[in-house]
Design a protein around this motif. Sequence first.
Motif, PDB file in Angstrom:
ATOM      1  N   VAL A   6       0.854  -1.175   0.000  1.00  0.00           N
ATOM      2  CA  VAL A   6       0.000   0.000   0.000  1.00  0.00           C
ATOM      3  C   VAL A   6       0.899   1.237   0.000  1.00  0.00           C
ATOM      4  CG1 VAL A   6      -1.866   1.200   1.203  1.00  0.00           C
ATOM      5  CG2 VAL A   6      -1.694  -1.290   1.345  1.00  0.00           C
ATOM      6  N   TYR A   7       0.575   2.197  -0.874  1.00  0.00           N
ATOM      7  CA  TYR A   7       1.363   3.424  -1.007  1.00  0.00           C
ATOM      8  C   TYR A   7       0.513   4.620  -0.584  1.00  0.00           C
ATOM      9  CZ  TYR A   7       3.865   0.228  -4.103  1.00  0.00           C
ATOM     10  OH  TYR A   7       4.514  -0.854  -4.630  1.00  0.00           O
ATOM     11  N   PHE A   8       1.135   5.577   0.108  1.00  0.00           N
ATOM     12  CA  PHE A   8       0.424   6.759   0.579  1.00  0.00           C
ATOM     13  C   PHE A   8       1.126   8.040   0.136  1.00  0.00           C
ATOM     14  CE2 PHE A   8      -0.803   3.450   3.557  1.00  0.00           C
ATOM     15  CZ  PHE A   8      -2.168   3.642   3.659  1.00  0.00           C
ATOM     16  N   TRP A  10       2.733  11.264  -1.457  1.00  0.00           N
ATOM     17  CA  TRP A  10       3.486  11.471  -2.700  1.00  0.00           C
ATOM     18  C   TRP A  10       4.087  10.177  -3.233  1.00  0.00           C
ATOM     19  CZ3 TRP A  10       8.416  10.026  -1.830  1.00  0.00           C
ATOM     20  CH2 TRP A  10       8.987  10.254  -0.583  1.00  0.00           C
ATOM     21  N   VAL A  11       4.265   9.174  -2.396  1.00  0.00           N
ATOM     22  CA  VAL A  11       4.741   7.871  -2.880  1.00  0.00           C
ATOM     23  C   VAL A  11       3.691   7.308  -3.850  1.00  0.00           C
ATOM     24  CG1 VAL A  11       5.444   5.544  -2.238  1.00  0.00           C
ATOM     25  CG2 VAL A  11       6.034   7.473  -0.748  1.00  0.00           C
ATOM     26  N   ARG A  12       2.445   7.347  -3.435  1.00  0.00           N
ATOM     27  CA  ARG A  12       1.334   6.886  -4.279  1.00  0.00           C
ATOM     28  C   ARG A  12       1.248   7.693  -5.577  1.00  0.00           C
ATOM     29  NH1 ARG A  12      -3.146   8.123  -1.132  1.00  0.00           N
ATOM     30  NH2 ARG A  12      -3.011  10.180  -2.027  1.00  0.00           N
ATOM     31  N   GLU A  13       1.382   9.000  -5.460  1.00  0.00           N
ATOM     32  CA  GLU A  13       1.278   9.865  -6.638  1.00  0.00           C
ATOM     33  C   GLU A  13       2.372   9.579  -7.654  1.00  0.00           C
ATOM     34  OE1 GLU A  13       1.210  13.812  -5.035  1.00  0.00           O
ATOM     35  OE2 GLU A  13      -0.626  13.394  -3.901  1.00  0.00           O
ATOM     36  N   GLN A  14       3.598   9.375  -7.202  1.00  0.00           N
ATOM     37  CA  GLN A  14       4.711   9.137  -8.132  1.00  0.00           C
ATOM     38  C   GLN A  14       4.665   7.740  -8.738  1.00  0.00           C
ATOM     39  OE1 GLN A  14       8.192  10.257  -5.869  1.00  0.00           O
ATOM     40  NE2 GLN A  14       7.820  12.420  -6.208  1.00  0.00           N
ATOM     41  N   ILE A  15       4.210   6.768  -7.981  1.00  0.00           N
ATOM     42  CA  ILE A  15       4.117   5.407  -8.513  1.00  0.00           C
ATOM     43  C   ILE A  15       2.880   5.265  -9.398  1.00  0.00           C
ATOM     44  CG2 ILE A  15       3.705   2.988  -7.862  1.00  0.00           C
ATOM     45  CD1 ILE A  15       5.603   3.474  -5.490  1.00  0.00           C
ATOM     46  N   GLY A  16       1.807   5.959  -9.040  1.00  0.00           N
ATOM     47  CA  GLY A  16       0.588   5.894  -9.823  1.00  0.00           C
ATOM     48  C   GLY A  16      -0.371   4.801  -9.386  1.00  0.00           C
ATOM     49  N   ASP A  18      -2.371   3.080  -5.683  1.00  0.00           N
ATOM     50  CA  ASP A  18      -2.537   3.179  -4.234  1.00  0.00           C
ATOM     51  C   ASP A  18      -2.190   1.869  -3.544  1.00  0.00           C
ATOM     52  OD1 ASP A  18      -4.780   1.845  -5.138  1.00  0.00           O
ATOM     53  OD2 ASP A  18      -6.188   2.930  -3.884  1.00  0.00           O
ATOM     54  N   GLN A  19      -2.268   0.755  -4.296  1.00  0.00           N
ATOM     55  CA  GLN A  19      -1.842  -0.531  -3.760  1.00  0.00           C
ATOM     56  C   GLN A  19      -1.676  -1.535  -4.886  1.00  0.00           C
ATOM     57  OE1 GLN A  19      -4.683  -2.489  -1.183  1.00  0.00           O
ATOM     58  NE2 GLN A  19      -6.380  -1.476  -2.222  1.00  0.00           N
ATOM     59  N   ALA A  77       2.979  -1.217   4.090  1.00  0.00           N
ATOM     60  CA  ALA A  77       2.659   0.138   3.667  1.00  0.00           C
ATOM     61  C   ALA A  77       3.940   0.962   3.596  1.00  0.00           C
ATOM     62  CB  ALA A  77       1.689   0.783   4.659  1.00  0.00           C
ATOM     63  N   LEU A  78       4.049   1.783   2.558  1.00  0.00           N
ATOM     64  CA  LEU A  78       5.173   2.698   2.384  1.00  0.00           C
ATOM     65  C   LEU A  78       4.625   4.109   2.274  1.00  0.00           C
ATOM     66  CD1 LEU A  78       7.256   0.680  -0.227  1.00  0.00           C
ATOM     67  CD2 LEU A  78       7.611   0.796   2.238  1.00  0.00           C
ATOM     68  N   PHE A  79       5.216   5.033   3.043  1.00  0.00           N
ATOM     69  CA  PHE A  79       4.688   6.393   3.102  1.00  0.00           C
ATOM     70  C   PHE A  79       5.767   7.345   3.587  1.00  0.00           C
ATOM     71  CE2 PHE A  79       3.578   3.736   6.678  1.00  0.00           C
ATOM     72  CZ  PHE A  79       4.079   4.431   7.766  1.00  0.00           C
ATOM     73  N   PRO A  80       5.571   8.653   3.344  1.00  0.00           N
ATOM     74  CA  PRO A  80       6.509   9.635   3.875  1.00  0.00           C
ATOM     75  C   PRO A  80       6.307   9.799   5.384  1.00  0.00           C
ATOM     76  CG  PRO A  80       4.760  10.710   2.644  1.00  0.00           C
ATOM     77  CD  PRO A  80       4.542   9.242   2.504  1.00  0.00           C
ATOM     78  N   PRO A  81       7.252  10.421   6.063  1.00  0.00           N
ATOM     79  CA  PRO A  81       7.074  10.650   7.503  1.00  0.00           C
ATOM     80  C   PRO A  81       5.770  11.386   7.768  1.00  0.00           C
ATOM     81  CG  PRO A  81       9.284  11.233   6.827  1.00  0.00           C
ATOM     82  CD  PRO A  81       8.516  10.948   5.572  1.00  0.00           C
TER      83      PRO A  81
END
Length: 85
Positions: A6-8, A10-16, A18-19, A77-81
Amino acid sequence: MDVNIVYFAWVREQIGLDQERIDPPATVEDVSGLIAWLAGRSGGYATALADPTRLRAAIDQRFVPLNAPIAGATEIALFPPVTGG
């Protein structure tokens, strides 16, 4: 090992995405190895995951350090701080 990633933010935005459901190779043993493996998949991944020090992770909804083993995980899940106020 089949795991949901699962991406949250700006990680989600750059990868395109959400999971996604993936099956990383057996050589990927911890979160940092997963990040490195994912970064090699395409440009969006490479951009989002270029600096692992800017990332945080959770395994099965528990915060973990990047050297945490991923064996047995069902969700990572991977996300920014996260900051609050």
